[in-house]
Design an enzyme around this catalytic site. Structure first.
Site, PDB file in Angstrom:
ATOM      1  N   CYS A 119       0.827  -1.213   0.000  1.00 28.06           N
ATOM      2  CA  CYS A 119       0.000   0.000   0.000  1.00 28.06           C
ATOM      3  C   CYS A 119       0.858   1.259   0.000  1.00 28.06           C
ATOM      4  O   CYS A 119       1.681   1.451   0.896  1.00 28.06           O
ATOM      5  CB  CYS A 119      -0.893   0.038   1.239  1.00 28.06           C
ATOM      6  SG  CYS A 119      -2.109  -1.272   1.222  1.00 28.06           S
ATOM      7  N   ASN A 171       0.915  -4.446  -6.349  1.00 31.26           N
ATOM      8  CA  ASN A 171      -0.020  -3.697  -5.540  1.00 31.26           C
ATOM      9  C   ASN A 171      -0.240  -2.368  -6.277  1.00 31.26           C
ATOM     10  O   ASN A 171       0.217  -2.201  -7.401  1.00 31.26           O
ATOM     11  CB  ASN A 171       0.530  -3.476  -4.123  1.00 31.26           C
ATOM     12  CG  ASN A 171      -0.603  -3.297  -3.107  1.00 31.26           C
ATOM     13  OD1 ASN A 171      -1.483  -2.470  -3.317  1.00 31.26           O
ATOM     14  ND2 ASN A 171      -0.567  -4.046  -2.021  1.00 31.26           N
TER      15      ASN A 171
END
Ligand SMILES: Cc1cc2nc3c(=O)[nH]c(=O)nc-3n(C[C@H](O)[C@H](O)[C@H](O)COP(=O)(O)OP(=O)(O)OC[C@H]3O[C@@H](n4cnc5c(N)ncnc54)[C@H](O)[C@@H]3O)c2cc1C
Ligand SMILES: Cc1cc2nc3c(=O)[nH]c(=O)nc-3n(C[C@H](O)[C@H](O)[C@H](O)COP(=O)(O)O)c2cc1C
Ligand code: SF4
Lengths: 431, 453
Positions: A138, A203
């Site tokens: 993230c 991601n």
């Protein structure tokens, strides 16, 4: 009918389509709906330590649309699971028991201390889950707290954490990589050194999706302000494909199993990831755009394509494109093409002409005998593919190889021999 | 196909009130933002685009569509108005199927053109809604120009001249300005008093004085205008209608289509407008279609257009013919009226003969024919320019009954320009009239500022 069964790190699933760790896998209700819809597996929404995180109460998503409101790119400032750890673990245990044939991997993100990781991993093992995925990805929120992508950007952390996890469980360990890094092979190598069983990528990409020109706030707008968030969806697929390929074709990391993620929306996207070495794929944005039913098209499309091609299992094509991804310097300089415009298909929009004229090599005519007429001048065309890229009619402009004779542009004979930059006369370092 | 004549049937209130509203509502409602965005994204932004060439006013169509696609509606509208100040009306009335949309490359790729007219309306309506005006007048030149006729040609000319800094007086014979935009165009093409709104929009540039009820030839003459003003533009349209040249044309119930349409356009309450049960329209152009469709929409039961030539010679486009037919209008080709038969003091029957072309391409009667009973007969066989407006003044030369002009729309009189339906060689379209007005304005400006013609 093709056999789509999948085995990734010993984790079995009826098909290679998993839902990525994200809102679609946030809770029992969602995951059960996904399994019912036909998804082969899920990576549960990332769990963290207590006290669990909280999300903003304003909007957390932003999007880029085409003119007809197709979603092209998506971004979010959501954090990891905002539900109590204990609730998540209880649901995971129940779901796994009720759906033994589906893959259930649990995503984790805790601070960079041995104790944190060695505490949470056994709790997951206890649920009977199939594996863990370490979220080092993230790029927003969690990264400010020293987690997520700030771990994924540091190979030493990656290696250490992978090792701690392997030491505390017999479950397969997947490291989920962040694309917010210059050379994706470094974190992959670190994961391998730390003993990880595989990697998952990508991601989300750090991004600002846009600015509201009335409020001067980034989107999504939280009371007049915004923050950078993670970008995903169809727009990121090319970046993800390259990163998967980099790992798959690098000798040091080639052996690492890969779960391919990033913009998978159709069966074709999934197949492309797998031809570049991914063992399966994970999907987030497409499910968040259309709901879980899209898995029917994924399964059906891949299966039909395999039948067409005569592939019986996904192993038959997995990695098939890897060997064809090479460094620029190995490309055949004697491969000469010219654009050819099919006059029967040409609708005379003139775009090929103007882009070649303005931004390329002035190689396409505008008229003949006073009429609009677009034809390639072989003595100017460098075969760049721009015209074919912008032509609105599929199959109207082809790049056709010259297999002999003289290239009218260079006045050089076209050679059928393979010759690359490494031996080219203009290369000061030619061997 | 003789049908038996019965007593004449003409009446008002053929329909329920809501049926009038429904029948005369906007034929193509305005696109919403999403529809416009999707449609705009269909445009390929062609190089040297064929649509621009096909537009009589040369609007940069790919540019304004790209501006719509990028939500720059103001820019889109300005791109349009720059070339065509009546972009709003043209978006409604242009036969795009024979102009810009006919040559759109999307006809090949995807089978349907980009809906250029609809997009143009989206941009212009959106802009006009704001109440702004897109142009500022240049500093005053002190020159004065008289414009006669406030139709599309006159308005476009006046606007451009005003933008260039000249002071304009428009002399308009009728009570309202707009010309056929106000009195002629089919109602469902320009609902909600759009013609007047557009006039207000054009006048909002300033520098234009509009005098209605000033008819050239009646207390106003060309010689005086020429001496009082530095230049004159004539946008007179065509005030007269062609006759059938049959006996009994003044019989009750034999009507000039444009007169009836004007009445219809000006009616406050359409239910008060008398319409026959059985209608015959004679002609093959836009006017014939418009009167036929609109009488049908007023509740006429049988409406028949009789045209003396074939489908392909018809002045009305395929789209217009289809529009008539989907509204239940019957079109009979290859027949011409030979006798108007009066019954009880009104038109009762029209006698037709069938026609064909001989080897020299000349139209002949075949000898056989048919009768059609009718309560109203509309003459829609073309308009004529009324040159008596010049009375005894020095008049510009005419060709084929209309004013002769050169490429700059200059007449044989050095200080008089003309454009629109009153000139020879025009297209008899709103957009062509606008272009004439604009071209003339540029030439007049050159004449006034540099003395060049
Ligand atoms: C029934 C009908 C339907 C039509 N439909 C369409 C359509 O759908 N699309 C399209 O593109 N075109 C259409 N047309 C054609 C279009 O309306 C004309 O080509 C256009 O209006 C011509 O503009 P203009 O300015 O030359 O003349 P007009 O619009 O006729 O304007 C002339 C003006 O001059 C005034 N005038 C005339 N004589 C004098 C005088 N002596 N003194 C002072 N003022 C005077 C008139 O009152 C009028 O206001 C249609 C025409 C008709 C008749
Ligand atoms: C709203 C949202 C929340 C996400 N949360 C997580 C998360 O908690 N853990 C994680 O590993 N990835 C998370 N991701 C990243 C996705 O799992 C995935 O890697 C990324 O979206 C790329 O795939 P896609 O293009 O199919 O969406 C999230 C993505 C979105 C859109
Ligand atoms: S391939 Fe490139 S250089 Fe050749 S015609 Fe097309 S745009 Fe021009």
């Amino acid at each position: 009918m093709a056999d789509l069964r999948n085995d990734f790190l010993g984790i079995k699933s009826p098909n290679p389509f998993w839902l990525a760790s994200a809102p679609p896998t946030d809770r029992e209700t969602n995951v059960v709906r996904a399994y019912k819809a036909g998804w082969g597996g899920v990576v549960w929404k990332t769990l963290g330590e207590e006290p669990h995180v909280v999300n903003v109460n304003g909007p957390r998503y932003g999007a880029i649309h085409s003119n007809d409101r197709q979603l092209i790119g998506f971004n979010n400032i959501e954090l990891i699971s905002d539900r109590p750890l204990e609730v998540n673990l209880r649901e995971i245990k129940k779901v796994k028991r009720e759906w033994p044939d589906r893959a259930l991997v649990v995503s984790l993100m805790v601070p960079v201390t041995e104790e944190s990781w060695k505490t949470i991993v056994p709790l997951v093992e206890e649920t009977g889950a199939d594996g863990i995925e370490l979220n080092f990805g993230c790029p927003h929120g969690m990264s400010e707290r020293g987690m997520g992508s700030s771990i994924g950007q540091d190979p030493e952390y990656i290696e250490n954490i992978a090792r701690w996890c392997k030491q505390s469980t017999s479950m397969p360990v997947i490291v989920k990589l962040t694309p917010n890094i210059t050379d994706i092979r470094q974190p992959a190598l670190a994961a391998l050194k730390g003993g990880a069983d595989g990697v998952a990528l990508i991601n989300t990409i750090n991004s600002i999706i846009g600015i509201d020109l009335d409020t001067m706030s980034p989107n999504p707008n939280i009371d007049g302000q915004g923050s950078h968030g993670g970008y995903c969806g169809p727009a990121v697929k090319p970046i993800a494909l390259n990163m998967v390929a980099e790992i798959a074709r690098n000798a040091d990391t080639a052996a690492l199993p890969i779960s391919g993620i990033g913009g998978v929306s159709t069966w074709r996207d999934a197949v492309e990831f797998m031809t570049l070495g991914a063992g399966n794929v994970q999907v987030c944005t497409a499910a968040m755009t259309y709901g879980f039913k899209i898995v029917e098209e994924l399964i059906d499309g891949m299966s039909d394509w395999m039948d067409d091609k005569g592939y019986t299992t996904t192993d038959d094509f997995m990695g098939a494109a890897v060997k064809n991804v090479v460094d620029w310097k190995y490309l055949n300089m004697n491969y000469v093409v010219k654009a050819v415009i099919d006059q029967d298909k040409c609708i005379k929009c003139g775009r090929c002409h103007i882009v070649c004229e303005d931004t390329s090599h002035q190689a396409i005519t505008l008229e003949r005998n006073g009429e609009r007429y677009f034809e390639v001048k072989d003595d100017e065309c460098v075969g760049c593919n721009l015209c074919a890229s912008v032509c609105p009619v599929e199959g109207c402009i082809d790049m056709v190889q010259l297999t002999g004779g003289i290239d009218p542009r260079t006045n050089q004979p076209v050679s059928t021999e393979y010759a690359n930059w490494t031996t080219h006369s203009n290369n000061p370092n030619a061997v | 196909m003789a049908n038996n004549s019965t007593a004449s049937d003409i009446s008002t209130h053929r329909l329920e009130q809501h049926e009038y509203e429904n029948n005369f509502s906007d034929i193509h409602p305005l696109l919403d933002g999403y529809q416009a965005s999707v449609e705009a994204s269909r445009c390929y932004f062609c190089h040297d685009a064929p649509c621009v060439v096909a537009c009589p006013t040369s609007i940069d169509i790919p540019l304004f569509i790209r501006q719509i696609a990028s939500t720059n509606n103001t820019g889109a509208a300005k791109t349009i108005f720059q070339q065509n100040i009546m972009g709003g009306m043209c978006a409604r009335v242009c036969p795009t199927e024979t102009l810009c949309e006919e040559v759109c490359v999307r006809n090949e790729a995807g089978g349907k053109p980009v809906k250029i007219g609809f997009l143009q309306r989206f941009a212009t309506d959106g802009y006009m809604e704001t109440g702004d005006h897109p142009f500022q007048r240049a500093s005053s030149t002190g020159k004065k120009v008289a414009v006669v006729g406030a139709g599309p040609a006159g308005m476009a000319c006046a606007h451009r001249l005003s933008a260039l800094g000249h002071d304009i007086t428009i002399f308009e014979g009728r009570a309202k300005s707009g010309g056929l935009n106000e009195y002629g165009i089919a109602s469902y093409k320009a609902v909600d008093d759009f013609a007047q709104k557009e006039i207000d929009f054009i006048l909002s540039i300033g520098g234009i004085e509009l005098k209605t009820g000033s008819y050239l030839g009646q207390g106003l003459d060309l010689d005086t205008l020429r001496s009082d003003y530095d230049a004159v533009f004539l946008g007179l349209g065509q005030g007269g209608s062609n006759n059938l040249r049959l006996d009994g044309e003044d019989t009750d119930g034999v009507i000039n289509a444009i007169d009836y349409i004007a009445q219809l356009r000006q009616a406050d309450d359409l239910s008060q407008l008398s319409v026959g049960r059985r209608i015959i329209v004679i002609g093959g152009g836009m006017t014939a279609i418009d009167v036929a469709v609109q009488t049908k929409l007023l509740g006429a039961e049988e409406v028949t257009i009789v045209y003396r030539r074939g489908i392909s010679q018809m002045g009305a486009s395929k789209y217009e013919q289809d529009l008539a037919q989907t509204n239940g209008v019957n079109i009979v080709y290859w027949a011409m009226p030979v006798e108007l038969v009066e019954q009880d003091g009104r038109i009762g029957v029209v006698r037709f003969e069938r026609t064909s072309l001989d080897n020299d391409g000349k139209l002949n009667s075949t000898g056989d024919g048919f009768d059609l009973a009718s309560d109203m007969v509309f003459k829609a066989i073309g308009q004529v320019f009324l040159s008596d407006v010049f009375a005894k003044n020095q008049a510009p030369e005419l060709t084929r009954g209309r004013i002769r002009v050169d490429d700059n729309r200059q007449t044989s009189l050095g200080d008089v320009w003309a454009g629109g339906d009153c000139i020879d060689g025009g297209d008899d379209l709103t957009v062509a009239a606008v272009e004439d007005g604009k071209v003339a304005a540029m030439a007049i400006d050159k004449f006034l500022t540099s003395g060049e013609v």
